[in-house]
Design a protein around this motif. Structure first.
Motif, PDB file in Angstrom:
ATOM      1  N   VAL A 189       0.833  -1.199   0.000  1.00 36.40           N
ATOM      2  CA  VAL A 189       0.000   0.000   0.000  1.00 36.40           C
ATOM      3  C   VAL A 189       0.869   1.252   0.000  1.00 36.40           C
ATOM      4  N   VAL A 190       1.910   1.261   0.823  1.00 34.49           N
ATOM      5  CA  VAL A 190       2.803   2.416   0.878  1.00 34.49           C
ATOM      6  C   VAL A 190       3.489   2.623  -0.466  1.00 34.49           C
ATOM      7  N   GLN A 191       3.930   1.553  -1.095  1.00 36.87           N
ATOM      8  CA  GLN A 191       4.606   1.675  -2.386  1.00 36.87           C
ATOM      9  C   GLN A 191       3.664   2.194  -3.468  1.00 36.87           C
ATOM     10  N   VAL A 192       2.433   1.719  -3.466  1.00 31.56           N
ATOM     11  CA  VAL A 192       1.461   2.220  -4.434  1.00 31.56           C
ATOM     12  C   VAL A 192       1.168   3.697  -4.190  1.00 31.56           C
ATOM     13  N   VAL A 193       1.084   4.083  -2.916  1.00 28.03           N
ATOM     14  CA  VAL A 193       0.798   5.481  -2.571  1.00 28.03           C
ATOM     15  C   VAL A 193       1.903   6.406  -3.092  1.00 28.03           C
ATOM     16  N   VAL A 194       3.164   6.035  -2.878  1.00 31.10           N
ATOM     17  CA  VAL A 194       4.258   6.920  -3.302  1.00 31.10           C
ATOM     18  C   VAL A 194       4.324   7.019  -4.821  1.00 31.10           C
ATOM     19  N   VAL A 195       4.039   5.922  -5.519  1.00 32.55           N
ATOM     20  CA  VAL A 195       4.030   5.981  -6.984  1.00 32.55           C
ATOM     21  C   VAL A 195       2.892   6.873  -7.471  1.00 32.55           C
ATOM     22  N   VAL A 196       1.722   6.754  -6.846  1.00 34.32           N
ATOM     23  CA  VAL A 196       0.583   7.584  -7.232  1.00 34.32           C
ATOM     24  C   VAL A 196       0.867   9.058  -6.959  1.00 34.32           C
ATOM     25  N   LEU A 197       1.499   9.367  -5.827  1.00 40.15           N
ATOM     26  CA  LEU A 197       1.827  10.752  -5.507  1.00 40.15           C
ATOM     27  C   LEU A 197       2.758  11.360  -6.556  1.00 40.15           C
ATOM     28  N   CYS A 198       3.774  10.614  -6.941  1.00 38.06           N
ATOM     29  CA  CYS A 198       4.731  11.123  -7.936  1.00 38.06           C
ATOM     30  C   CYS A 198       4.103  11.241  -9.316  1.00 38.06           C
ATOM     31  N   LEU A 199       3.388  10.205  -9.752  1.00 39.42           N
ATOM     32  CA  LEU A 199       2.778  10.243 -11.072  1.00 39.42           C
ATOM     33  C   LEU A 199       1.689  11.303 -11.158  1.00 39.42           C
ATOM     34  N   ASN A 200       0.933  11.467 -10.073  1.00 40.18           N
ATOM     35  CA  ASN A 200      -0.126  12.474 -10.076  1.00 40.18           C
ATOM     36  C   ASN A 200       0.452  13.879 -10.194  1.00 40.18           C
ATOM     37  N   ALA A 201       1.517  14.159  -9.437  1.00 43.69           N
ATOM     38  CA  ALA A 201       2.133  15.488  -9.496  1.00 43.69           C
ATOM     39  C   ALA A 201       2.742  15.752 -10.865  1.00 43.69           C
ATOM     40  N   ALA A 202       3.464  14.751 -11.410  1.00 43.92           N
ATOM     41  CA  ALA A 202       4.112  14.943 -12.706  1.00 43.92           C
ATOM     42  C   ALA A 202       3.097  15.090 -13.831  1.00 43.92           C
ATOM     43  N   SER A 203       2.063  14.250 -13.845  1.00 41.80           N
ATOM     44  CA  SER A 203       1.062  14.338 -14.906  1.00 41.80           C
ATOM     45  C   SER A 203       0.232  15.601 -14.789  1.00 41.80           C
ATOM     46  N   LYS A 204      -0.006  16.074 -13.566  1.00 41.41           N
ATOM     47  CA  LYS A 204      -0.793  17.300 -13.396  1.00 41.41           C
ATOM     48  C   LYS A 204      -0.074  18.507 -13.977  1.00 41.41           C
ATOM     49  N   ILE A 205       1.210  18.640 -13.656  1.00 41.92           N
ATOM     50  CA  ILE A 205       1.940  19.805 -14.174  1.00 41.92           C
ATOM     51  C   ILE A 205       2.181  19.661 -15.680  1.00 41.92           C
ATOM     52  N   SER A 206       2.346  18.436 -16.181  1.00 38.88           N
ATOM     53  CA  SER A 206       2.480  18.243 -17.626  1.00 38.88           C
ATOM     54  C   SER A 206       1.181  18.615 -18.334  1.00 38.88           C
ATOM     55  N   HIS A 207       0.055  18.262 -17.735  1.00 43.39           N
ATOM     56  CA  HIS A 207      -1.236  18.611 -18.315  1.00 43.39           C
ATOM     57  C   HIS A 207      -1.440  20.120 -18.341  1.00 43.39           C
ATOM     58  N   ARG A 208      -1.047  20.802 -17.277  1.00 44.13           N
ATOM     59  CA  ARG A 208      -1.172  22.267 -17.263  1.00 44.13           C
ATOM     60  C   ARG A 208      -0.258  22.894 -18.318  1.00 44.13           C
ATOM     61  N   ALA A 209       0.956  22.376 -18.431  1.00 45.60           N
ATOM     62  CA  ALA A 209       1.890  22.937 -19.415  1.00 45.60           C
ATOM     63  C   ALA A 209       1.395  22.724 -20.838  1.00 45.60           C
ATOM     64  N   GLN A 210       0.823  21.557 -21.118  1.00 43.65           N
ATOM     65  CA  GLN A 210       0.336  21.281 -22.464  1.00 43.65           C
ATOM     66  C   GLN A 210      -0.961  22.023 -22.767  1.00 43.65           C
ATOM     67  N   GLY A 211      -1.718  22.382 -21.744  1.00 44.13           N
ATOM     68  CA  GLY A 211      -2.959  23.119 -21.956  1.00 44.13           C
ATOM     69  C   GLY A 211      -2.764  24.580 -22.275  1.00 44.13           C
ATOM     70  N   ILE A 212      -1.550  25.091 -22.067  1.00 50.43           N
ATOM     71  CA  ILE A 212      -1.278  26.493 -22.363  1.00 50.43           C
ATOM     72  C   ILE A 212      -1.456  26.784 -23.855  1.00 50.43           C
ATOM     73  N   SER A 213      -1.056  25.850 -24.711  1.00 51.14           N
ATOM     74  CA  SER A 213      -1.174  26.078 -26.158  1.00 51.14           C
ATOM     75  C   SER A 213      -2.634  26.210 -26.580  1.00 51.14           C
ATOM     76  N   SER A 214      -3.534  25.441 -25.960  1.00 54.58           N
ATOM     77  CA  SER A 214      -4.950  25.564 -26.282  1.00 54.58           C
ATOM     78  C   SER A 214      -5.496  26.925 -25.868  1.00 54.58           C
ATOM     79  N   LEU A 215      -5.109  27.388 -24.699  1.00 55.38           N
ATOM     80  CA  LEU A 215      -5.550  28.699 -24.231  1.00 55.38           C
ATOM     81  C   LEU A 215      -5.007  29.813 -25.119  1.00 55.38           C
ATOM     82  N   ALA A 216      -3.740  29.684 -25.540  1.00 57.47           N
ATOM     83  CA  ALA A 216      -3.149  30.698 -26.410  1.00 57.47           C
ATOM     84  C   ALA A 216      -3.816  30.690 -27.788  1.00 57.47           C
ATOM     85  N   SER A 217      -4.191  29.525 -28.299  1.00 58.24           N
ATOM     86  CA  SER A 217      -4.878  29.459 -29.588  1.00 58.24           C
ATOM     87  C   SER A 217      -6.239  30.151 -29.517  1.00 58.24           C
TER      88      SER A 217
END
Length: 427
Positions: free
Chosen positions: A285-313
């Protein structure tokens, strides 16, 4: 004149108060990390002391506890004591060592402020002090939220485990139990703290990406938008470079540990219950939690960065197609025409917000765009579409596409292992 003179000292007092709050939050975080063994300076003595504490509390103490664990041969054979406990200890030690080595290296090299990108030299600190303090406080809240339930379950499991299998004196049983729990808490907090630090760094940068989206709501020069995005993308590259080894080793160790656990549990012919395999469950459970925390943070900021182009368009299309002198007009429920500002149209609406704009009649922008400004905006949009940014691991962007790939790959491997280990008797 008097009102303006009164406002200036008030703003200065607020800035000083916010800086004091940020300094206090950073000192609290730095002290907590130093208590865990993460060095907060370039002192080699402190670094050696942190690794000595790790070898003592993380390796020597639990190894001694397992060595002192003595039970009858039948009991040990029934509960698979040493096999399961050694697997849990090895995975915990490897994950904590990776966390301690990677985070300590970054803290020694950059310091806590530059590590979190809240240094004065990076700019924009004054405007985001309250958000910085709130995110740092969330770091401690998340740590308590995840460690507390796991600690309670692990304590109950260890108590029941020792009551069933450890047939020694009460003092010796209590000493071994306390040593095991102390080691588990120490290793688990180090692992969770490292992953939450990565989560904190990403969340602090999300504040800047949310602020960047508001750039397009104001009359800002295209070059300033380009310059700000290049700065944010540079920070994402530095974050990816600092954490890529940590993330790669974390995913590798967790994956190997999960497969070893799967082989042990499916290959064991006896009964598996909370007493003999509870530590495996808590560790998983602890190992799954730490992987989810890292993947969630990385994917969230990647999603925000990639969404900038849509807003600029959308901003580019709105500024190009709409003539000067009026606002977007919408029809309300009574049939009257109401004005909607351009800045509200450029915001990033959710699906529920978009339902209120279905009855758009006509819309116009608030400024005349020349032929030159059109090409500037077009160049900015093309740049943003070609350079989306995000957290990367040796060139692989951690976004939702990569998450789906990892999920299906892990599912395929798990089904393969289950097919090889679970054999039904022939009828």
């Amino acid at each position: 004149m008097d009102a303006g003179a009164d406002e200036a000292p008030l703003v200065q007092v607020e800035d000083e108060s916010g800086e004091k709050d940020l300094d206090a939050a950073l000192r609290c975080l730095e002290g907590f990390l130093a208590l865990l063994g993460f060095p907060d300076s370039s002192s080699r003595v402190r670094l050696a002391a942190s690794w000595a504490a790790f070898l003592l509390l993380g390796v020597a103490v639990p190894s001694a506890a397992i060595g002192l664990y003595q039970c009858s041969h039948s009991v040990c054979a029934e509960y698979k004591v040493h096999q399961f406990e050694l697997c849990v200890l090895l995975s915990q030690v490897l994950l904590a060592a990776v966390s301690l080595a990677c985070i300590s290296r970054n803290l020694l090299k950059y310091g806590i402020r530059r590590f979190l990108f809240v240094d004065q030299h990076h700019g924009h600190v004054e405007r985001f002090q309250k958000e910085y303090v709130r995110k740092i406080q969330e770091f401690f809240h998340l740590l308590v939220r995840w460690i507390l339930p796991c600690f309670i379950v692990m304590t109950v499991r260890e108590t029941v485990h020792f009551m069933h299998t450890f047939h020694q004196s009460a003092w010796r049983s209590t000493a071994v139990l306390m040593a095991s729990m102390l080691s588990w808490v120490y290793l688990t907090i180090i692992l969770l703290s490292a992953c939450l630090l990565f989560n904190l760094v990403c969340n602090l940068q999300i504040i800047h990406f949310e602020d960047y989206g508001k750039f397009l709501e104001r009359d800002v020069e295209t070059f300033l938008c380009l310059e700000e995005h290049m700065r944010l993308r540079f920070y994402l590259s530095k974050i990816s470079h600092r954490f890529r080894i940590f993330l790669l080793l974390l995913f590798l160790v967790v994956t190997v540990s999960q497969f070893v656990t799967l082989f042990q549990t499916t290959g064991y012919s006896g009964n598996i219950n909370f007493t003999n395999a509870g530590s495996l469950a808590v560790s998983s459970v602890v190992q799954v939690v730490v992987v989810v925390l890292c993947l969630n943070a990385a994917s969230k900021i990647s999603h925000r960065a990639q969404g900038i182009s849509s807003l600029a368009s959308r901003w580019h299309a709105y500024a190009t197609c709409c003539p000067i002198g009026s606002q977007m007009r919408t029809a309300n429920g009574s049939g009257n025409i109401e004005a909607v500002s351009a800045s509200s149209f450029l915001r990033d609406y959710s699906e529920s917000d978009l339902e209120s704009l279905e009855n758009v009649a006509t819309y116009n922008n608030a400024q005349l765009t020349s032929f030159t400004s059109y090409h500037k905006r077009q160049a900015l949009v093309i740049y943003l579409q070609s350079n989306p940014g995000g957290i990367t691991i040796f060139g692989w962007t951690v976004d939702r596409t990569l998450l789906n790939t990892i999920f299906f790959l892990e599912l395929t491997l798990v089904l393969f292992v289950l097919g090889k280990t679970i054999v039904f008797p022939s009828l």
